[in-house]
Design a protein around this motif. Structure first.
Motif, PDB file in Angstrom:
ATOM      1  N   SER A 123      14.043  42.770   8.338  1.00  0.00           N
ATOM      2  CA  SER A 123      12.946  42.379   9.256  1.00  0.00           C
ATOM      3  C   SER A 123      11.512  43.154   8.662  1.00  0.00           C
ATOM      4  N   PRO A 124      11.281  42.972   7.202  1.00  0.00           N
ATOM      5  CA  PRO A 124       9.610  43.644   6.399  1.00  0.00           C
ATOM      6  C   PRO A 124       8.643  44.578   7.854  1.00  0.00           C
ATOM      7  N   LEU A 125       8.589  45.757   7.383  1.00  0.00           N
ATOM      8  CA  LEU A 125       7.015  45.778   8.146  1.00  0.00           C
ATOM      9  C   LEU A 125       6.186  45.411   7.212  1.00  0.00           C
ATOM     10  N   LYS A 126       5.268  45.045   7.985  1.00  0.00           N
ATOM     11  CA  LYS A 126       2.791  44.069   7.412  1.00  0.00           C
ATOM     12  C   LYS A 126       2.697  45.977   7.022  1.00  0.00           C
ATOM     13  N   ASN A 127       1.935  45.278   5.706  1.00  0.00           N
ATOM     14  CA  ASN A 127       1.387  46.226   5.849  1.00  0.00           C
ATOM     15  C   ASN A 127      -0.268  45.670   6.276  1.00  0.00           C
ATOM     16  N   VAL A 128      -0.663  46.369   7.142  1.00  0.00           N
ATOM     17  CA  VAL A 128      -2.283  45.711   7.760  1.00  0.00           C
ATOM     18  C   VAL A 128      -2.697  46.502   7.551  1.00  0.00           C
ATOM     19  N   ASN A 129      -4.047  46.704   6.519  1.00  0.00           N
ATOM     20  CA  ASN A 129      -5.499  47.924   5.894  1.00  0.00           C
ATOM     21  C   ASN A 129      -4.342  48.991   6.125  1.00  0.00           C
ATOM     22  N   ASN A 130      -3.585  48.688   4.997  1.00  0.00           N
ATOM     23  CA  ASN A 130      -3.116  50.254   4.560  1.00  0.00           C
ATOM     24  C   ASN A 130      -2.467  50.884   5.954  1.00  0.00           C
ATOM     25  N   SER A 169       7.155  56.008   5.848  1.00  0.00           N
ATOM     26  CA  SER A 169       4.645  56.243   5.692  1.00  0.00           C
ATOM     27  C   SER A 169       4.519  57.688   6.919  1.00  0.00           C
ATOM     28  N   GLY A 170       5.398  57.514   7.739  1.00  0.00           N
ATOM     29  CA  GLY A 170       4.309  58.880   8.475  1.00  0.00           C
ATOM     30  C   GLY A 170       3.829  58.361   9.972  1.00  0.00           C
ATOM     31  N   ARG A 171       4.333  56.558  10.099  1.00  0.00           N
ATOM     32  CA  ARG A 171       4.288  56.207  11.156  1.00  0.00           C
ATOM     33  C   ARG A 171       5.222  56.499  12.517  1.00  0.00           C
ATOM     34  N   LYS A 222     -12.238  61.572  -3.587  1.00  0.00           N
ATOM     35  CA  LYS A 222     -12.678  61.582  -4.364  1.00  0.00           C
ATOM     36  C   LYS A 222     -12.681  61.611  -6.439  1.00  0.00           C
ATOM     37  N   GLU A 223     -11.406  62.062  -6.109  1.00  0.00           N
ATOM     38  CA  GLU A 223     -11.108  61.853  -7.581  1.00  0.00           C
ATOM     39  C   GLU A 223      -9.958  60.772  -8.626  1.00  0.00           C
ATOM     40  N   LEU A 224      -9.474  59.978  -7.990  1.00  0.00           N
ATOM     41  CA  LEU A 224      -8.675  58.119  -7.693  1.00  0.00           C
ATOM     42  C   LEU A 224      -8.336  57.835  -7.106  1.00  0.00           C
ATOM     43  N   PRO A 225     -10.077  57.025  -6.477  1.00  0.00           N
ATOM     44  CA  PRO A 225     -10.189  56.536  -5.252  1.00  0.00           C
ATOM     45  C   PRO A 225      -9.472  54.604  -5.139  1.00  0.00           C
ATOM     46  N   GLN A 226      -8.889  54.683  -6.759  1.00  0.00           N
ATOM     47  CA  GLN A 226      -8.109  53.767  -6.815  1.00  0.00           C
ATOM     48  C   GLN A 226      -6.628  53.504  -6.213  1.00  0.00           C
ATOM     49  N   VAL A 227      -6.609  55.050  -5.421  1.00  0.00           N
ATOM     50  CA  VAL A 227      -5.230  55.395  -5.003  1.00  0.00           C
ATOM     51  C   VAL A 227      -5.961  55.799  -3.269  1.00  0.00           C
ATOM     52  N   LYS A 228      -4.806  54.497  -2.227  1.00  0.00           N
ATOM     53  CA  LYS A 228      -4.619  54.583  -1.131  1.00  0.00           C
ATOM     54  C   LYS A 228      -3.247  55.428  -0.693  1.00  0.00           C
ATOM     55  N   MET A 229      -3.579  56.191   0.149  1.00  0.00           N
ATOM     56  CA  MET A 229      -2.925  57.145   1.007  1.00  0.00           C
ATOM     57  C   MET A 229      -2.632  56.248   2.244  1.00  0.00           C
ATOM     58  N   MET A 230      -1.331  56.172   2.664  1.00  0.00           N
ATOM     59  CA  MET A 230      -1.231  55.740   4.637  1.00  0.00           C
ATOM     60  C   MET A 230      -0.634  57.303   4.481  1.00  0.00           C
ATOM     61  N   THR A 231      -2.114  57.758   5.761  1.00  0.00           N
ATOM     62  CA  THR A 231      -2.412  59.174   6.760  1.00  0.00           C
ATOM     63  C   THR A 231      -1.080  59.383   7.515  1.00  0.00           C
ATOM     64  N   PRO A 232      -0.292  60.335   7.142  1.00  0.00           N
ATOM     65  CA  PRO A 232       0.963  60.580   7.778  1.00  0.00           C
ATOM     66  C   PRO A 232       0.970  60.803   9.518  1.00  0.00           C
ATOM     67  N   GLY A 263       2.957  61.640  11.459  1.00  0.00           N
ATOM     68  CA  GLY A 263       4.017  62.401  11.633  1.00  0.00           C
ATOM     69  C   GLY A 263       5.104  62.365  10.608  1.00  0.00           C
ATOM     70  N   SER A 264       5.885  63.806  10.130  1.00  0.00           N
ATOM     71  CA  SER A 264       6.664  64.425   9.500  1.00  0.00           C
ATOM     72  C   SER A 264       5.837  64.680   7.655  1.00  0.00           C
ATOM     73  N   TYR A 265       5.990  65.105   6.873  1.00  0.00           N
ATOM     74  CA  TYR A 265       5.290  65.835   6.286  1.00  0.00           C
ATOM     75  C   TYR A 265       5.164  64.699   4.405  1.00  0.00           C
ATOM     76  N   LEU A 266       5.535  64.256   4.697  1.00  0.00           N
ATOM     77  CA  LEU A 266       5.750  62.834   3.906  1.00  0.00           C
ATOM     78  C   LEU A 266       4.673  62.214   3.397  1.00  0.00           C
ATOM     79  N   ILE A 267       3.609  61.484   2.212  1.00  0.00           N
ATOM     80  CA  ILE A 267       2.560  60.936   2.401  1.00  0.00           C
ATOM     81  C   ILE A 267       3.103  59.683   1.614  1.00  0.00           C
ATOM     82  N   TRP A 268       2.325  58.738   1.746  1.00  0.00           N
ATOM     83  CA  TRP A 268       3.045  57.615   1.288  1.00  0.00           C
ATOM     84  C   TRP A 268       2.207  57.044   0.593  1.00  0.00           C
ATOM     85  N   ILE A 269       1.951  56.923  -0.700  1.00  0.00           N
ATOM     86  CA  ILE A 269       0.512  56.385  -1.202  1.00  0.00           C
ATOM     87  C   ILE A 269       0.557  55.229  -2.552  1.00  0.00           C
TER      88      ILE A 269
END
Length: 388
Positions: free
Chosen positions: A139-146, A175-177, A309-319, A321-327
């Motif tokens: 049951s896939p998660l929905k990516n809503v506005n990152n 994702s750190g949700r 600042k350096e790579l605005p094309q890239v969007k990260m999900m701010t976690p 929880g956890s120390y893992l960043i989903w980019i």
């Protein structure tokens, strides 16, 4: 004033470190900058290493049982950290959360049964279902506005197919949700309605930032009788090499089934140092963890500001929880093979490729920032080079 120095760089080579010494096997090059597998580059709480050293000085390493003091330490930790009252009798021990997932699948389902997950999600969820000859229902998660959300309409439709076990990942990897109370209540109510057991992987539960709060799903309403919860000190305190985890099961019938499956596998007890490390960390690791969380959250903030600042094309999900960043790298228009090649060959950085987390992971990478700021800075420089 901080007690611990997380800026300190510790040389992990020649320690059989997966993260640092399996780079060629994973990336085809030993020159990449490792920010992949989910362990820290921090030394654990000094109380843990002191306790292990003291035990070794006793010299005899015979058969060891898990004493009641360990379950008491876990009980108090869970109460103090997550406001969940558990009983010592509810605790079972395991070598790790992945073995516990496999054991639960074997104990609570039969071959051909359906086991549900939500992709993108921790790779062994898929592997353990398939290796045990069960059927993966996604049951896939929905990516809503990152930001990932649960599609509860799809979730219920999948449950109607006769799913016997649902694997919940909370906090969510990659994702750190950190799932909110309302989301967990809806999960629990639907699983109860369709007579579906829940295996809740809460290995990242202690690694929650700022205003977010981890809520064990088994602590809500009357869900505990059909929920099995997996925790461990491995991610929290960087003790994965000790191979020690705990399984919390209030329902005695489920607990007996789980333990019977462990016995079939020949599991007897934890190793001596796993027992000591687990107890000591839960007894004395609170201050260390608080400081580590502050340090890692600052690393996350640094990554976010750098990318903006350096790579605005890239969007990260701010976690949360956890120390893992989903980019999210999809704006570059690269295939996953092209993305992998750019990161390894041009950037010389080792990140986890998104597709390994199942449908929805395409075009993403996972970055581990449980490391010194110096390591993060170097990694981001390389990450930028990959796309220039």
């Amino acid at each position: 004033m901080n007690t611990y120095n997380f800026d300190k760089v510790i040389d992990r080579k020649n320690t059989a470190s997966v993260k640092w010494e399996m780079l060629h096997e994973m990336f085809g090059s030993s020159e990449v900058h490792p920010m992949w597998v989910a362990d820290m580059d921090f030394a654990p709480p000094v109380e843990v290493t002191n306790a292990l050293r003291e035990r070794l000085e006793q010299s005899i390493l015979g058969y060891t049982f898990v004493p009641p003091s360990v379950s008491n330490a876990i009980k108090n930790w869970v109460k103090n950290r997550h406001d969940w009252e558990v009983h010592q009798a509810w605790l079972t021990y395991s070598l790790g959360v992945v073995p516990s997932i496999s054991t639960a699948i074997g104990a609570f389902t039969t071959k051909g049964d359906k086991v549900m997950l939500q992709s993108p999600v921790y790779t062994p969820f898929f592997t353990m279902i398939e290796k045990n000859d069960r059927v993966v229902v996604n049951s896939p998660l929905k990516n809503v506005n990152n930001h990932y959300e649960i599609d509860f309409i799809d979730f219920e439709e999948k449950l109607k197919e006769g799913v016997k076990l649902f694997l919940l990942c909370n906090p969510h990897n990659p994702s750190g949700r950190v799932w909110k109370r309302e989301e967990l209540l809806q999960i629990g109510k639907l699983c109860k309605k369709y007579n579906c057991l829940i295996l809740s992987d809460e290995i990242h539960s202690d690694l929650v930032f700022s205003a977010n709060k981890h809520i064990p799903i088994a602590s809500l309403e009357d869900f505990k009788n059909f929920v099995v919860t997996c925790i461990a000190p491995s991610k929290t305190f960087n003790l994965a090499g000790l191979q020690a985890s705990a399984v919390i099961t209030s329902n005695p019938k489920l607990r007996e089934l789980f333990q019977a499956e462990q016995q079939k596998q020949g599991f007897f007890t934890l190793n001596t140092f796993g027992i000591i490390g687990m107890e000591t960390a839960y007894l004395h690791g609170s201050q260390w963890l608080n400081e580590a969380l502050a340090y890692m959250e600052a690393n996350i903030q640094y990554v976010r500001e750098f990318l903006e600042k350096e790579l605005p094309q890239v969007k990260m999900m701010t976690p949360e929880g956890s120390y893992l960043i989903w980019i999210d790298c999809r704006e570059f228009g690269l295939s996953d093979d092209e993305l992998k090649k750019a990161l390894i060959d041009k950037g010389k950085i080792g990140l986890e490729p998104g597709p390994k987390y199942g449908p929805g992971g395409e075009g993403f990478v996972r970055m581990n920032v449980a490391c010194s700021r110096e390591h993060v800075v170097e990694g981001l420089k390389r990450f930028k080079v990959a796309f220039i």
